[in-house]
Write a protein that holds these residues in place. Structure first.
Motif: not given
Length: 473
Positions: A76-79, A83-84, A196-204, A210-212
């Motif tokens: 709700v708050t992330v920029a 990415l999240l 299956g994702a909401a409009q504007g959301i990129e899942l591919k 990047p995750i550690s």
């Protein structure tokens, strides 16, 4: 009226309706699937299927680490939402692989039955798929896009129903059934990733995010209570299945699962509604709009209260008539146990709302301890009670007692935080107890149809008189 109210009402209503209609449609087909396999396989084979499936569901509930609610609060708050989201999906995929291995180990340790071990292995594969699907579902909740989730899950439920129908034409083993279900779940996952994702959301390409390990560790260290909260519900109910499988005959596992199937259908409305309003509860608390938060909370609470009593009274009046038609003569005792389980519905809807309220206020650690306490009380009461009385009723009333304690614990905390008052809690208890006792007393004297219809013709106008009066004015 606050300026945000018409818009958010529209969003919440639309999202709730999609979630509710989709869940009802999905559960209709899944219930038909359930009834077909229940009638096709022997009681022992079906009970074996239930045990393996319950173990898998308990593990998969924990495998997501409960981070769905954390994610809704953060997105709700992330920029950078995309990415999240990609990081969230990648984390869940890793968790799925880890808990797939845990599922296999636990199945081998708990059971020496080869069929249970085989089914557990097959169901365990779904944990990886389920974790990714879980992530996308929570993306859609946060983005008020439950329509996407609904469409795919309804397609999956229809496919499962079709598979069960094949049993009538081409009978096959329960292992073959489990294998086909895994394939269907894999297809469902691919549909979610592609459309299956909401409009504007990129899942591919989420696996490239990047995750550690340090990032994952920091999330878990800060938000590990969500792992307990997110898994507590399934563990709560499925631990009872595992206890029953060890302490009572196999047919009692089937009776319990049948009762829970009916209960799970009844819980759809409060679960979907409270889950949908969570983002708004978070926003109101964050913006310190406490009066508006209290107003929304109490309105939803009243609905949940009446819904819980309504679900209980309907089940108490008509379970003996309706359930034998659904489950067949093999499960003649199921209506009795279902009516016992539905005493818990008197407190379940409002407790779900209160849990979401605590999470919105960032009190997830407290909610976590309430959940742990509830699970421990339930398991302890089941184990002690079944040691003396070998009856499924012991389990049902253990569930009720633990839920009452859970609800009262939440009440105390919400009073302390100024969201509600002692008077509100006392009113809730008095209304619930008095209406329930009155209904039980009248059920001994009146026809079920006359009682149910007459009871609610009187109760509903009294309950919502304030709202009706405002409309008339």
């Amino acid at each position: 009226m606050p300026r945000w109210l018409p818009n958010i009402k529209s969003k919440i209503l639309t999202n709730s309706l999609w979630g509710l209609v989709g869940s009802i449609t999905q559960n209709i087909f899944l219930s038909l699937f359930y009834l077909l396999i229940l009638r096709h396989f022997s009681v022992d084979d079906f009970a074996t299927y239930v045990i393996a499936n319950s173990l898998y569901q308990a593990i998969v509930a924990f495998s997501a680490m409960g981070l769905g609610q954390w994610f809704i609060r953060e997105v709700v708050t992330v920029a950078d939402k995309n990415l999240l989201i990609r990081k969230f999906l990648k984390m869940q995929a890793f968790f799925g692989i880890l808990f797939f291995g845990i599922n296999i180990c636990i199945a081998l340790l708990l059971y020496d039955n080869f069929l249970i071990q085989t089914l557990s292995l097959l169901f365990g594969i779904n944990i990886v798929f389920d974790n990714i699907i879980y992530s996308i579902k929570h993306v859609n909740i946060a983005e008020f896009a439950q329509k996407k989730t609904v469409q795919i899950l309804v397609i999956e439920s229809i496919a499962k129903f079709g598979i069960a129908c094949l049993l009538l034409l081409y009978p096959f083993s329960i292992v073959t059934l489990a294998t086909i279900l895994v394939i269907v779940r894999f297809v469902t996952l691919n549909l979610f990733l592609k459309i299956g994702a909401a409009q504007g959301i990129e899942l591919k390409g989420f696996w490239k995010a990047p995750i550690s390990w340090a990032y994952v560790k920091s999330i878990l260290q800060k938000h590990w209570p969500f792992a307990i909260i997110g898994s507590a519900y399934i563990i709560y109910w499925k631990s009872a299945t595992l206890i029953i499988s060890k302490m009572l005959p196999l047919e009692e596992v089937a009776h319990y699962e049948n009762s829970f199937k009916v209960f799970s259908l009844a819980q759809l409305v409060p679960v979907v509604l409270t889950g949908t309003v969570l983002p708004k509860l978070v926003e109101l608390y964050k913006d310190k709009k406490i009066e508006e938060l209290q107003l929304m909370y109490h309105k939803i609470f009243k609905f949940c209260l009446i819904y819980g009593i309504g679900a209980f009274t309907f089940t108490y009046s008509f379970a003996d008539e309706l359930l034998p038609l659904a489950f067949g003569e093999k499960y003649a005792e199921t209506p009795l146990y279902t009516k016992e389980m539905f005493f818990t519905m008197l407190v379940f809807p409002t407790s779900v709302l209160q849990a979401h309220m605590l999470i919105a206020m960032k009190l997830e650690k407290i909610d976590m301890w309430f959940n742990i306490n509830s699970v421990l009380i339930n398991c302890a009461l089941c184990l002690i009670g079944l040691s003396f009385v070998k009856s499924l009723s012991v389990v049902n009333f253990s569930i009720l007692i633990s839920f009452i304690i859970f609800h009262l614990s939440q009440d105390v905390m919400l009073i302390r935080k100024g969201i509600t008052k002692l008077r509100h809690v006392i009113t809730f208890v008095l209304i619930t107890v008095s209406l329930t006792l009155l209904y039980l007393w009248l059920s001994e004297k009146l026809d079920a149809y006359v009682l149910f219809i007459g009871f609610w013709i009187l109760v509903l106008p009294i309950t919502f008189w304030k709202e009706i009066k405002l409309k008339l004015v």
